[in-house]
Design a protein around this motif. Structure first.
Motif, PDB file in Angstrom:
ATOM      1  N   GLY A  25      19.230  18.806  16.124  1.00 24.23           N
ATOM      2  CA  GLY A  25      19.538  19.614  14.913  1.00 24.23           C
ATOM      3  C   GLY A  25      20.884  19.472  14.537  1.00 24.23           C
ATOM      4  O   GLY A  25      21.744  18.779  15.065  1.00 24.23           O
ATOM      5  N   ASN A  27      24.575  21.438  12.339  1.00 22.32           N
ATOM      6  CA  ASN A  27      24.980  22.658  11.685  1.00 22.32           C
ATOM      7  C   ASN A  27      26.232  22.272  11.190  1.00 22.32           C
ATOM      8  O   ASN A  27      26.657  21.167  11.112  1.00 22.32           O
ATOM      9  N   THR A  31      25.592  20.684   6.387  1.00 19.80           N
ATOM     10  CA  THR A  31      24.288  21.615   6.082  1.00 19.80           C
ATOM     11  C   THR A  31      24.373  22.613   5.000  1.00 19.80           C
ATOM     12  O   THR A  31      23.400  23.061   4.503  1.00 19.80           O
ATOM     13  N   VAL A  46      23.349  18.688  17.315  1.00 18.20           N
ATOM     14  CA  VAL A  46      22.670  19.357  18.607  1.00 18.20           C
ATOM     15  C   VAL A  46      21.453  18.489  19.081  1.00 18.20           C
ATOM     16  O   VAL A  46      20.598  18.101  18.347  1.00 18.20           O
ATOM     17  N   TYR A 113      18.568  28.941  20.501  1.00 21.19           N
ATOM     18  CA  TYR A 113      19.235  28.101  19.435  1.00 21.19           C
ATOM     19  C   TYR A 113      18.811  28.380  18.131  1.00 21.19           C
ATOM     20  O   TYR A 113      19.577  28.796  17.344  1.00 21.19           O
ATOM     21  N   LEU A 114      17.546  28.382  18.255  1.00 15.60           N
ATOM     22  CA  LEU A 114      16.982  28.697  16.653  1.00 15.60           C
ATOM     23  C   LEU A 114      17.218  30.137  16.394  1.00 15.60           C
ATOM     24  O   LEU A 114      17.360  30.470  15.075  1.00 15.60           O
ATOM     25  N   ASP A 118      24.027  31.148  13.584  1.00 14.41           N
ATOM     26  CA  ASP A 118      24.303  30.412  12.721  1.00 14.41           C
ATOM     27  C   ASP A 118      23.258  30.214  11.977  1.00 14.41           C
ATOM     28  O   ASP A 118      22.097  29.200  12.258  1.00 14.41           O
ATOM     29  N   SER A 119      23.332  30.428  10.594  1.00 10.49           N
ATOM     30  CA  SER A 119      22.325  30.147   9.549  1.00 10.49           C
ATOM     31  C   SER A 119      22.332  28.734   8.940  1.00 10.49           C
ATOM     32  O   SER A 119      21.632  28.410   8.196  1.00 10.49           O
ATOM     33  N   THR A 121      21.790  26.009  10.234  1.00  9.16           N
ATOM     34  CA  THR A 121      21.057  25.150  11.224  1.00  9.16           C
ATOM     35  C   THR A 121      20.010  24.382  10.506  1.00  9.16           C
ATOM     36  O   THR A 121      19.104  25.000   9.729  1.00  9.16           O
ATOM     37  N   LYS A 122      20.017  23.203  10.743  1.00 10.02           N
ATOM     38  CA  LYS A 122      19.088  22.363  10.132  1.00 10.02           C
ATOM     39  C   LYS A 122      18.338  21.285  11.344  1.00 10.02           C
ATOM     40  O   LYS A 122      19.014  20.822  11.966  1.00 10.02           O
ATOM     41  N   ILE A 123      16.919  21.379  11.411  1.00 11.26           N
ATOM     42  CA  ILE A 123      16.324  20.517  12.265  1.00 11.26           C
ATOM     43  C   ILE A 123      16.035  19.180  11.572  1.00 11.26           C
ATOM     44  O   ILE A 123      15.391  19.153  10.519  1.00 11.26           O
ATOM     45  N   PRO A 137      18.692  25.823   5.913  1.00 10.17           N
ATOM     46  CA  PRO A 137      20.200  26.060   6.215  1.00 10.17           C
ATOM     47  C   PRO A 137      20.758  26.875   5.023  1.00 10.17           C
ATOM     48  O   PRO A 137      20.464  26.533   3.753  1.00 10.17           O
TER      49      PRO A 137
END
Length: 284
Positions: A25, A27, A31, A46, A113-114, A118-119, A121-123, A137
């Motif tokens: 991930g 953050n 992002t 992450v 985590y998901l 924290d908006s 977040t990018k996978i 994100p």
């Protein structure tokens, strides 16, 4: 300095090669489409991993990312106790100026985590297709939030209450005491009130950034210049001046917001102002 492409290739190549890493991930500001990219942005990475203890026992694996100037592992420090539970982070500044903040999270805490706060977040990688709906994100979690009436009142109360600590410190010639309370509390509440004003003017649709770093983009030139003058704290006299400038800025902003929100503006402003003036006479 290695390019973004080079750094991200290292991050992804390591994850692909190491079977313990199952999800990657990202953050932070990289992002966030609203933040202009520059050379000073960190890479907030992450790794969601199996057998996390094997990573922590031997940290030689982080050498893969380059030669470091300095490393910090907050969860292993004594002076600053860990706050992330089972998560573990490696903050790495490299010789070429790049910085990677790499966090390890146990695979069994992927949902935590998901589902965190924290908006941004990018996978980037999901080896086992564990994530059915990948987050998109955005910076909504960082937007200025409208205060409740109680929050507004608490901000006013804390600001005015601590002005007395600053004033007493100045009267006693306890410069460090006065400056510390001014910086850590009075300024904090002033900026909180100014953030709310920015929120009103932007319909609470943006963030002013960590440590208020974008505040200058959303306040008037006059307000910004007055804020800057409050950073001159090199003497007792300068501290008194900064305190009164901060008070006037706080008063103007909080009165305006009280009217906007339909909240009560505290009547102790006048009494407290008079009290501070009387205190200052002891400094003469």
């Amino acid at each position: 300095m290695r390019s973004e492409q080079e750094i991200m290739s290292l991050v992804m190549d390591f994850a692909e090669m190491d079977e313990r890493v199952r999800v990657v991930g990202m953050n932070g500001s990289r992002t966030n489409d609203r933040v202009k990219k520059d050379l000073f942005q960190d890479y907030d990475i992450v790794y969601i991993v199996k057998d996390m203890s094997s990573f922590i026992r031997n940290k030689d694996w982080i050498d893969y990312f380059g030669k470091r100037l300095i490393l910090q592992t907050p969860e292993a420090m004594t002076l600053y106790p860990a706050t992330l539970g089972n998560w573990f982070s490696y903050l790495m500044l490299f010789e070429d100026g790049n910085r990677i903040d790499l966090m390890l999270i146990p695979l069994e805490e992927l949902d935590a985590y998901l589902g965190g706060d924290d908006s941004l977040t990018k996978i980037l990688l999901d080896k086992d297709d564990r994530i059915r709906e990948k987050p998109i994100p955005n910076d909504r979690d960082y937007h200025v939030k409208k205060p409740s009436a109680a929050e507004f009142d608490d901000c006013c109360n804390e600001f005015w209450w601590v002005t007395t600590y600053v004033a007493k410190g100045l009267c006693r010639k306890e410069f460090l005491f006065a400056a510390d309370h001014f910086e850590k509390i009075v300024r904090k509440e002033l900026f909180r009130m100014l953030e709310w004003k920015v929120g009103v003017e932007t319909n609470f649709q943006l963030s002013v950034g960590k440590s208020h770093k974008y505040l200058d983009k959303y306040v008037s030139k006059d307000v910004w210049n007055r804020i800057l003058t409050t950073y001159k704290l090199d003497s007792i006299t300068a501290c008194w001046d900064a305190l009164y400038i901060a008070i006037q800025l706080f008063r103007e902003t909080s009165i305006e917001l009280a009217k906007n929100f339909g909240y009560h503006y505290p009547d102790y402003d006048e009494k407290m102002s008079g009290y501070l003036i009387e205190l200052q006479k002891f400094d003469s």
